[in-house]
Design a protein around this motif. Sequence first.
Motif, mmCIF file in Angstrom:
data_model
loop_
_atom_site.group_PDB
_atom_site.id
_atom_site.type_symbol
_atom_site.label_atom_id
_atom_site.label_comp_id
_atom_site.label_asym_id
_atom_site.label_seq_id
_atom_site.Cartn_x
_atom_site.Cartn_y
_atom_site.Cartn_z
ATOM 1 N N LEU A 172 0.948 -1.148 -0.106
ATOM 2 C CA LEU A 172 -0.568 0.086 0.063
ATOM 3 C C LEU A 172 0.768 0.949 0.097
ATOM 4 N N VAL A 173 0.462 2.712 -0.890
ATOM 5 C CA VAL A 173 1.092 4.052 -0.464
ATOM 6 C C VAL A 173 0.388 4.454 0.044
ATOM 7 N N ALA A 174 0.718 5.398 1.143
ATOM 8 C CA ALA A 174 -0.516 6.995 1.340
ATOM 9 C C ALA A 174 -0.156 7.900 0.357
ATOM 10 N N LEU A 175 -1.349 8.092 0.222
ATOM 11 C CA LEU A 175 -1.522 9.522 -1.246
ATOM 12 C C LEU A 175 -1.609 11.331 0.444
ATOM 13 N N SER A 176 -1.910 10.477 1.067
ATOM 14 C CA SER A 176 -1.155 12.480 1.714
ATOM 15 C C SER A 176 -0.980 11.358 3.215
ATOM 16 N N SER A 177 -0.589 13.015 3.687
ATOM 17 C CA SER A 177 -0.236 12.838 5.451
ATOM 18 C C SER A 177 -1.371 13.333 6.153
ATOM 19 N N LEU A 178 -2.356 13.770 5.391
ATOM 20 C CA LEU A 178 -3.340 14.388 6.699
ATOM 21 C C LEU A 178 -4.107 13.064 7.103
ATOM 22 N N ALA A 179 -3.744 12.730 8.687
ATOM 23 C CA ALA A 179 -4.527 11.319 9.120
ATOM 24 C C ALA A 179 -6.027 12.440 10.540
ATOM 25 N N LEU A 180 -7.153 11.998 10.087
ATOM 26 C CA LEU A 180 -8.361 11.965 11.234
ATOM 27 C C LEU A 180 -7.784 10.841 12.417
ATOM 28 N N PRO A 181 -8.038 11.214 13.506
ATOM 29 C CA PRO A 181 -8.317 10.717 14.523
ATOM 30 C C PRO A 181 -9.167 9.796 15.248
ATOM 31 N N LEU A 182 -9.622 8.626 15.286
ATOM 32 C CA LEU A 182 -10.501 7.416 15.713
ATOM 33 C C LEU A 182 -10.952 8.813 17.305
ATOM 34 N N THR A 183 -12.366 8.485 17.632
ATOM 35 C CA THR A 183 -12.659 9.123 18.466
ATOM 36 C C THR A 183 -11.990 8.555 19.682
ATOM 37 N N LYS A 184 -12.297 7.305 20.035
ATOM 38 C CA LYS A 184 -12.031 6.236 20.987
ATOM 39 C C LYS A 184 -10.874 5.927 20.919
ATOM 40 N N SER A 185 -9.694 5.215 21.997
ATOM 41 C CA SER A 185 -8.451 4.604 21.951
ATOM 42 C C SER A 185 -9.192 2.694 22.182
ATOM 43 N N TYR A 186 -7.915 2.072 22.197
ATOM 44 C CA TYR A 186 -8.063 0.857 22.501
ATOM 45 C C TYR A 186 -7.190 0.674 23.478
ATOM 46 N N PHE A 187 -7.565 0.079 24.306
ATOM 47 C CA PHE A 187 -7.640 -0.315 25.540
ATOM 48 C C PHE A 187 -6.716 -1.755 26.003
ATOM 49 N N LEU A 188 -5.968 -1.934 26.718
ATOM 50 C CA LEU A 188 -5.976 -3.414 27.434
ATOM 51 C C LEU A 188 -6.369 -3.756 28.608
ATOM 52 N N ILE A 189 -7.559 -4.721 28.989
ATOM 53 C CA ILE A 189 -8.195 -4.708 30.121
ATOM 54 C C ILE A 189 -8.150 -6.204 30.569
ATOM 55 N N TYR A 190 -7.867 -5.942 31.972
ATOM 56 C CA TYR A 190 -7.258 -6.990 32.530
ATOM 57 C C TYR A 190 -8.425 -7.105 33.957
ATOM 58 N N PRO A 191 -8.362 -8.311 34.922
ATOM 59 C CA PRO A 191 -9.270 -9.271 36.232
ATOM 60 C C PRO A 191 -7.698 -8.874 37.233
ATOM 61 N N GLU A 192 -7.859 -7.813 37.842
ATOM 62 C CA GLU A 192 -6.188 -7.778 39.302
ATOM 63 C C GLU A 192 -6.021 -9.430 39.164
ATOM 64 N N ARG A 193 -6.727 -9.775 39.119
ATOM 65 C CA ARG A 193 -6.117 -11.539 39.665
ATOM 66 C C ARG A 193 -4.706 -11.971 38.353
ATOM 67 N N VAL A 194 -4.672 -11.769 37.599
ATOM 68 C CA VAL A 194 -4.414 -11.977 35.993
ATOM 69 C C VAL A 194 -2.473 -11.435 36.927
ATOM 70 N N MET A 195 -2.338 -10.470 37.280
ATOM 71 C CA MET A 195 -0.878 -10.672 38.241
ATOM 72 C C MET A 195 -0.125 -11.241 38.507
ATOM 73 N N ASN A 196 -1.276 -11.566 39.058
ATOM 74 C CA ASN A 196 -0.470 -13.021 39.352
ATOM 75 C C ASN A 196 -0.189 -14.174 38.941
ATOM 76 N N LYS A 197 -0.320 -13.652 37.801
ATOM 77 C CA LYS A 197 0.119 -15.400 36.988
ATOM 78 C C LYS A 197 1.981 -14.887 36.894
ATOM 79 N N PRO A 198 2.453 -16.159 36.559
ATOM 80 C CA PRO A 198 3.534 -15.502 35.867
ATOM 81 C C PRO A 198 4.129 -15.230 34.848
ATOM 82 N N LYS A 199 4.570 -14.135 34.588
ATOM 83 C CA LYS A 199 4.624 -13.213 33.323
ATOM 84 C C LYS A 199 4.117 -12.426 33.034
#
Length: 307
Positions: A263-290
Amino acid sequence: MELARHHRLPKLSNMLAFETAAKTGSQTSAADILCITPAAVSQQIRQLEEHLGVKLFVRSKTGVELTEPGICYLGFIQEAFENLRLAQQRMAQYQGDHSLTLTALSAPASRWLMPRIYQWMDQHPEIELRIQATHSLTDFNTNPTDFYLSFGDEHYPLQEKIELFRDSVIPVCSPDLLQAPLPLGNMEQLLDYPMIHVDWGPDGRFLPDWNEWFLAAGIISRPPNPGPSFNLSAMAIDAAIDGRGVLLGQRSLIREELQQGKLVALSSLALPLTKSYFLIYPERVMNKPKAQELQAWLRQLAEYERD
């Protein structure tokens, strides 16, 4: 008393004897499978029938046959036992568990995550990393997901969350589609090409469309051309690569295609999405290895999309 009986569950052994006899069509065969006597199987089934107040079996020349109530009850019993067996398998995963499950929407999973995730796998070979793609919301209580790459976070008020990045769109197409050398001398020339449209349904309001892009570019001479429409970003990207039209492509999803010249870009004019991507997780997950290492790596990976 009658009401209380219907609310009290039968003995598990009674239900197991019934299910086994129903599957084999023989109380003798059921006894062999359960390692008890045929008389014990018969007694278990009789106790279940007395508890339910219905006849589940009738005798036949070849063994036993289910009655109509028996057929109905078997369906519920089999579903219940299958859920119990799945729960048993799920619990086995937590015995010395060294696995993590990362779920993502289809396009981010295939276009953003997969080209990069092998790097993390190579760095942590002791962890079994499972990647799942979905178009549905994730229920952390019923789904074995540890981390979910989500578009927006409004559906997960009780979970931990990290804003990864907010994507933007730029006009791109296959180099074979262009009828003039790059760069296009006048952006109005884009109106001569078919436009690929992406329809996200209710979430479409968060994704800039061609009308918005041309308005931002100051091009109002005529509306955008019609063209193929897709409800999945990945399909729209494939269509652009195949030369089916010009696409407002999400930068995070077409980075590889731009680098490879598909693919090739035809213009540098970029429009942002009005919502972001998030990483969602339960707190308990952080006890798992790595788990902490994977979370930190994903946050670092997202930094490239903020440039």
